[in-house]
Scaffold this active site. Structure first.
Site, PDB file in Angstrom:
ATOM      1  N   TYR A 119     -46.999   9.881  39.368  1.00  0.00           N
ATOM      2  CA  TYR A 119     -46.230   8.680  39.727  1.00  0.00           C
ATOM      3  C   TYR A 119     -47.078   7.784  40.619  1.00  0.00           C
ATOM      4  O   TYR A 119     -47.720   8.261  41.560  1.00  0.00           O
ATOM      5  CB  TYR A 119     -44.954   9.073  40.487  1.00  0.00           C
ATOM      6  CG  TYR A 119     -44.139   7.872  40.901  1.00  0.00           C
ATOM      7  CD1 TYR A 119     -43.117   7.384  40.097  1.00  0.00           C
ATOM      8  CD2 TYR A 119     -44.413   7.189  42.088  1.00  0.00           C
ATOM      9  CE1 TYR A 119     -42.389   6.258  40.445  1.00  0.00           C
ATOM     10  CE2 TYR A 119     -43.695   6.058  42.446  1.00  0.00           C
ATOM     11  CZ  TYR A 119     -42.683   5.601  41.628  1.00  0.00           C
ATOM     12  OH  TYR A 119     -41.972   4.483  41.968  1.00  0.00           O
ATOM     13  N   GLU A 207     -44.542  -0.480  38.817  1.00  0.00           N
ATOM     14  CA  GLU A 207     -44.306   0.967  38.820  1.00  0.00           C
ATOM     15  C   GLU A 207     -44.872   1.606  37.558  1.00  0.00           C
ATOM     16  O   GLU A 207     -44.524   1.200  36.448  1.00  0.00           O
ATOM     17  CB  GLU A 207     -42.800   1.246  38.913  1.00  0.00           C
ATOM     18  CG  GLU A 207     -42.489   2.730  39.017  1.00  0.00           C
ATOM     19  CD  GLU A 207     -40.992   3.005  39.042  1.00  0.00           C
ATOM     20  OE1 GLU A 207     -40.298   2.584  38.092  1.00  0.00           O
ATOM     21  OE2 GLU A 207     -40.520   3.625  40.003  1.00  0.00           O
TER      22      GLU A 207
END
Ligand code: ADP
Ligand code: MG
Length: 400
Positions: A119, A207
């Site tokens: 992530y 993101e």
């Protein structure tokens, strides 16, 4: 403003960042054509909606056993079958709310042999006024759950805007991802490229979830979500052109045409206020009185009759609205002008729900007289507290 995954990936690719090959498709035929341009033998058919959690999402029209919004396909026939099933149907994910979102576009992309999922995101951290990196080895899943259950697995740090991205920031990202050797180097340069793309495009959020390590040792962006600061869009006509209005709230689009700042909320009391600070205070005081605002709406300093009418119409389009509170301070605008606008607008839209109006400022007495003599059932209020109590009471009275 948000854009689709495929658009974000195109922007990142332009910045020299590695993304799997892929093409958008608006129809089943386009999906198959897109797949033909890819090497195969593994394709991925991805629903393009402005919401995450697509992989685990469910299509409303298909049974509970049907696959979600990110599907692997091992042949052109499978690509075709998935495209047929997904296009036009409604995908419900943790981020769409119960109503879900209709899938009108697909992205057909190369299937990647994934070794690990990470992530990585960048966002404007309001507390520090800087761009923050958020990095975790726990990619691919719900980062909110990771933050909640294992916060130690998330690393965050911010970049001093005067200094910009420094080599140690890249090393911090690679370290947080526990990468060694060549992957460590790739992570460092990727972090710099992402930061530079973030700044160059005036992003508010970028993101990558997941960022993946492929079986052959390459870091690649598998999913990308990008949002932009609306106040900077005038500098980026090429980004503004990526806007997909079908993904946005129609009321918010209508409001922007009249230069009204409108944001839909979940409550039942519509608010029309001038000035963002006063609008915030009005929402707070409605809550303090035990009810919930149906919207944030700032009509701005120069509220004309036309704007007030448009604002009423937008508020009333929301079926949840059971009453309206108008709270306007006549500073630049005079209260009598505003009162005339309210009366005209209320007549024009044939207002059926209770309306409480609090006016203050220049010519307030004339304004109040106009409301009182309008023949409309407008409830006058003297101050903010009084106004909130009255609208909550009126709505409860009508519901009882
Ligand atoms: P969302 O976050 O909306 O669910 P993602 O693009 O992150 O959508 O996809 C969900 C999961 O599907 C990923 O975590 C990954 O495991 C898998 N996936 C997505 N794209 C690909 C791809 N190109 N190749 C292989 N697997 C993929
Ligand atoms: Mg994702």
């Amino acid at each position: 403003m948000n854009i689709h995954e495929y658009q974000a990936k195109e922007l990142l690719a332009k910045a020299g960042i590695a993304v799997p090959a892929g093409y958008p498709a608006l129809s089943v035929a386009e999906a198959v054509e897109a797949a033909k341009k890819l090497p195969g033998p593994l394709y991925v058919v991805k629903a393009q909606i402005h919401a995450g959690g697509r992989g685990k999402g469910k299509f409303k029209e298909l049974g509970p056993d049907a696959k979600g919004g990110v599907r692997l396909a091992k042949s052109l026939e499978e690509v075709e079958a998935h495209a047929r099933e997904m296009l036009g149907n409604t995908l419900v994910t943790v981020q769409t709310g119960e109503a879900g979102k209709q899938v009108n576009r697909l992205y057909i992309t190369d299937g990647v042999d994934i070794a690990r999922e990470y992530y990585l995101s960048l966002l404007v951290d309001r507390a520090s006024g800087r761009v923050a990196f958020v990095v975790s080895t726990e990619g691919g899943m719900d980062i909110e759950a990771v933050a909640h259950e294992t916060p130690e697995k998330i690393t965050t740090f911010t970049i001093d805007p005067a200094q910009g991205f420094m080599p140690h920031h890249g090393r911090a990202v690679a370290y947080a991802l526990k990468l060694k050797g060549d992957l460590n180097k790739q992570a460092q340069s990727l972090a710099r490229q992402l930061y530079e793309a973030f700044i160059a495009n005036d992003c508010s959020m970028l993101e990558i979830n997941p960022l993946v390590e492929t079986a052959d040792g390459k870091l690649t962006v598998l999913d990308a979500k990008m949002s932009f600061d609306s106040n900077a869009l005038y500098r980026h006509p090429e980004i503004e052109a990526l806007r997909d209005e079908t993904e946005e709230d129609p009321a918010e689009i209508e409001a922007s045409k009249y230069d009204l700042a409108y944001i839909k909320l979940d409550g039942n009391i519509g608010c029309m206020v001038n000035g963002a600070g006063l609008a915030m205070a009005t929402m707070d005081i409605i809550k303090l009185n035990g009810a919930f605002p149906a919207n944030f709406l700032d009509v701005g300093g120069g509220a004309t009759t036309e704007k007030v009418t448009a604002a009423f119409k937008i508020i009333l389009k929301d079926p949840a609205v059971e009453g309206i509170l108008v709270n306007i301070f006549g500073g630049i605008m005079k209260c009598d002008v505003i009162a005339n606008g309210i009366v005209q607008a209320a007549k024009e839209v044939n207002l059926q729900v209770p309306l409480v109006v609090r006016l203050e400022g220049t010519n307030v007495e004339q304004g109040k007289a106009i409301l009182a003599n309008s023949g409309l059932a407008i409830v006058p209020a003297d101050n903010l507290g009084d106004a909130a109590q009255k609208i909550v009471a009126e709505v409860r009275k009508k519901a009882a």
